[in-house]
Design an enzyme around this catalytic site. Structure first.
Site, PDB file in Angstrom:
ATOM      1  N   GLY A  19       0.780  -1.184   0.076  1.00 15.32           N
ATOM      2  CA  GLY A  19      -0.031   0.007   0.201  1.00 15.32           C
ATOM      3  C   GLY A  19       0.802   1.296  -0.015  1.00 15.32           C
ATOM      4  O   GLY A  19       1.958   1.090   0.007  1.00 15.32           O
ATOM      5  N   PHE A  20       0.302   2.323   0.094  1.00 10.81           N
ATOM      6  CA  PHE A  20       0.715   3.601   0.083  1.00 10.81           C
ATOM      7  C   PHE A  20       2.058   3.820   1.137  1.00 10.81           C
ATOM      8  O   PHE A  20       2.988   3.739   1.061  1.00 10.81           O
ATOM      9  CB  PHE A  20      -0.353   4.878  -0.004  1.00 10.81           C
ATOM     10  CG  PHE A  20       0.189   6.116   0.385  1.00 10.81           C
ATOM     11  CD1 PHE A  20       1.580   6.708  -0.053  1.00 10.81           C
ATOM     12  CD2 PHE A  20      -0.243   6.901   1.407  1.00 10.81           C
ATOM     13  CE1 PHE A  20       1.967   7.963   0.091  1.00 10.81           C
ATOM     14  CE2 PHE A  20      -0.010   8.193   1.838  1.00 10.81           C
ATOM     15  CZ  PHE A  20       1.076   8.764   1.337  1.00 10.81           C
ATOM     16  N   ASP A  40      -0.089  -8.979   1.244  1.00  8.72           N
ATOM     17  CA  ASP A  40      -0.922  -7.960   0.745  1.00  8.72           C
ATOM     18  C   ASP A  40      -1.915  -8.695  -0.130  1.00  8.72           C
ATOM     19  O   ASP A  40      -1.514  -9.862  -0.669  1.00  8.72           O
ATOM     20  CB  ASP A  40      -0.200  -6.834  -0.206  1.00  8.72           C
ATOM     21  CG  ASP A  40      -0.877  -5.429   0.074  1.00  8.72           C
ATOM     22  OD1 ASP A  40      -2.397  -5.554  -0.436  1.00  8.72           O
ATOM     23  OD2 ASP A  40      -0.623  -4.492   0.416  1.00  8.72           O
ATOM     24  N   THR A  44      -6.341  -2.878  -2.308  1.00 15.80           N
ATOM     25  CA  THR A  44      -6.085  -1.304  -2.404  1.00 15.80           C
ATOM     26  C   THR A  44      -4.825  -1.180  -2.608  1.00 15.80           C
ATOM     27  O   THR A  44      -4.152  -0.276  -2.991  1.00 15.80           O
ATOM     28  CB  THR A  44      -6.553  -0.222  -1.447  1.00 15.80           C
ATOM     29  OG1 THR A  44      -6.253  -0.642  -0.141  1.00 15.80           O
ATOM     30  CG2 THR A  44      -8.162  -0.415  -1.493  1.00 15.80           C
ATOM     31  N   GLY A  45      -3.770  -2.266  -2.202  1.00 16.28           N
ATOM     32  CA  GLY A  45      -2.350  -2.198  -2.552  1.00 16.28           C
ATOM     33  C   GLY A  45      -2.087  -2.422  -3.976  1.00 16.28           C
ATOM     34  O   GLY A  45      -2.837  -2.861  -4.598  1.00 16.28           O
ATOM     35  N   GLY A 111      -2.068 -12.713  17.091  1.00 19.47           N
ATOM     36  CA  GLY A 111      -1.817 -14.230  17.566  1.00 19.47           C
ATOM     37  C   GLY A 111      -0.442 -14.503  16.833  1.00 19.47           C
ATOM     38  O   GLY A 111       0.386 -15.461  17.467  1.00 19.47           O
ATOM     39  N   TYR A 154     -14.605   2.095   9.293  1.00 23.17           N
ATOM     40  CA  TYR A 154     -13.408   2.276   9.258  1.00 23.17           C
ATOM     41  C   TYR A 154     -12.888   2.612  10.770  1.00 23.17           C
ATOM     42  O   TYR A 154     -12.155   2.085  11.670  1.00 23.17           O
ATOM     43  CB  TYR A 154     -12.795   3.080   8.472  1.00 23.17           C
ATOM     44  CG  TYR A 154     -11.316   3.575   8.411  1.00 23.17           C
ATOM     45  CD1 TYR A 154     -10.261   2.338   8.064  1.00 23.17           C
ATOM     46  CD2 TYR A 154     -10.921   4.650   8.810  1.00 23.17           C
ATOM     47  CE1 TYR A 154      -8.953   2.682   8.036  1.00 23.17           C
ATOM     48  CE2 TYR A 154      -9.245   5.003   8.580  1.00 23.17           C
ATOM     49  CZ  TYR A 154      -8.553   3.905   8.327  1.00 23.17           C
ATOM     50  OH  TYR A 154      -7.178   4.148   8.337  1.00 23.17           O
ATOM     51  N   THR A 184      -1.963  11.732   5.799  1.00 30.15           N
ATOM     52  CA  THR A 184      -0.555  11.793   5.012  1.00 30.15           C
ATOM     53  C   THR A 184      -0.732  11.691   3.436  1.00 30.15           C
ATOM     54  O   THR A 184      -1.741  11.274   3.017  1.00 30.15           O
ATOM     55  CB  THR A 184      -0.056  10.435   5.546  1.00 30.15           C
ATOM     56  OG1 THR A 184       0.120  10.358   7.153  1.00 30.15           O
ATOM     57  CG2 THR A 184       1.540  10.037   5.178  1.00 30.15           C
TER      58      THR A 184
END
Ligand code: UDP
Length: 320
Positions: A19-20, A40, A44-45, A111, A154, A184
């Site tokens: 991702g970003f 990933d 969205t990555g 875990g 979210y 960011t």
């Protein structure tokens, strides 16, 4: 050969590593001689964020959905849980994966940290403060979140993730860290992720009107990616388990941001006003007193300088 060269490299598992933010962290960790296992599922990555690392012998990519059981062979020293859709448009498009990665994904990665006796770093967010009634936001503010609103998927997933992380710390003595990441921006954001910086940049560069939501009087504080990555790196190596805000305290209205993007790009695009999305926070600015004292960290790159770099990157990418 000095003594450091003889020490085996530390192994890091990072979720959302394509991702970003995740991919910039991968770069920083490889530069600093870590072995990186990047997980990933590419919701969205993007592979192009990490293609340059694929040939590095210290970098390994595993295509995985971390809401399912995670199996990793061998030693792991650190786990960085950065997987999640993170822009309002992305988590509105993927509400259930967003809830699952923040809950089940956090459970699975904790875990793994327990099984490997690894230090654990959770990517949390300023969204846990919701539409804040306290300004600027300090870590001891509990927030103002609409749990059933569109952003709730979210916000509540990340709030749950923080609660689970602290429970694993208290019950299982896992050495955990929580970064509350504020807005960011920088290279590798997706042009269509819906966030304000890529939207305005794309609109300005393609002579489309800049879409300001509401009257544009809502505020945000924008941190350049290299500053954020440095903050996370310091957090990884710090002591203490309480959440820490990471962001740039410079505060701007969205309208001021639109005007700055127009100025830097020398675009003739107009500004148009669109309805404000539900539960859009009216103001946001981190109090970074804790990060300054515990991590000896503060952002170095101001908004204009960061925008110039980001716009250059978008411009280069959009050229044939
Ligand atoms: N925004 C805007 N126009 C856009 C995209 C976003 O005015 O094209 C506003 C949005 O309503 C919010 C701010 O910019 O007030 C930041 O939005 P973003 O999606 O970047 O992230 P948020 O801080 O809301 O999570």
């Amino acid at each position: 050969m000095n003594i450091l060269e003889k020490m085996p490299k530390k192994v890091i598992v990072i979720t959302g590593g394509a991702g970003f933010i995740g991919s910039h962290l991968c770069d920083k960790l490889i530069e600093n001689e870590y072995k990186v296992i990047c997980l990933d599922n590419f919701i969205t990555g993007r592979l192009e964020n990490i293609t340059h690392l694929l040939k590095d012998k210290n970098f390994k990519l595993l295509e995985r959905n971390v809401t399912e059981y995670i199996k990793i062979k061998g030693r792991v020293d650190y786990i960085l849980h950065f997987a999640s859709p993170a822009s309002p448009v992305d988590y509105l498009n993927h509400p259930i994966p967003t809830l699952k990665v923040g809950s089940l994904g956090t459970h699975n990665t904790l875990g793994l940290a327990k099984a490997k006796k690894a230090r654990y770093i959770l990517a949390s967010t300023s969204e846990i403060y919701g539409d804040p009634l306290v300004h600027p936001q300090r870590e001891d503010y509990y927030g103002n979140v609409n749990c059933i609103g569109p952003r709730g998927v979210y916000d509540e997933a990340k709030r749950f993730a923080e609660a689970l992380t602290m429970a694993y710390h208290r019950v299982h003595k896992i050495d955990t860290r929580i970064a509350r990441i504020f807005n960011t921006f920088g290279p590798r954001m997706r042009i269509n992720d819906g966030r304000v910086v890529p939207n305005f940049t794309h609109q300005a560069l393609s002579n489309q009107p800049l879409t300001v939501y509401g009257q544009g009087i809502q505020t945000r504080s924008f941190c350049y990616i290299s500053d954020l990555v440095e903050g996370i790196y310091r957090l990884m190596h710090s002591k203490g388990n309480e959440p820490i805000n990471l962001g740039n305290p410079g505060e701007f209205t969205v309208l001021a941001l639109a005007k700055l993007v127009l100025k830097i790009t020398r675009s003739r695009s107009k500004i148009i006003f669109k309805p404000l999305p539900a539960d859009d926070p009216k103001q946001r600015r981190p109090d970074i007193t804790k990060a300054k004292s515990i991590l000896n960290w503060r952002p170095q790159i101001e908004l204009r300088e960061g925008l110039v770099k980001t716009i250059e990157w978008f411009r280069a990418g959009s050229e044939p």
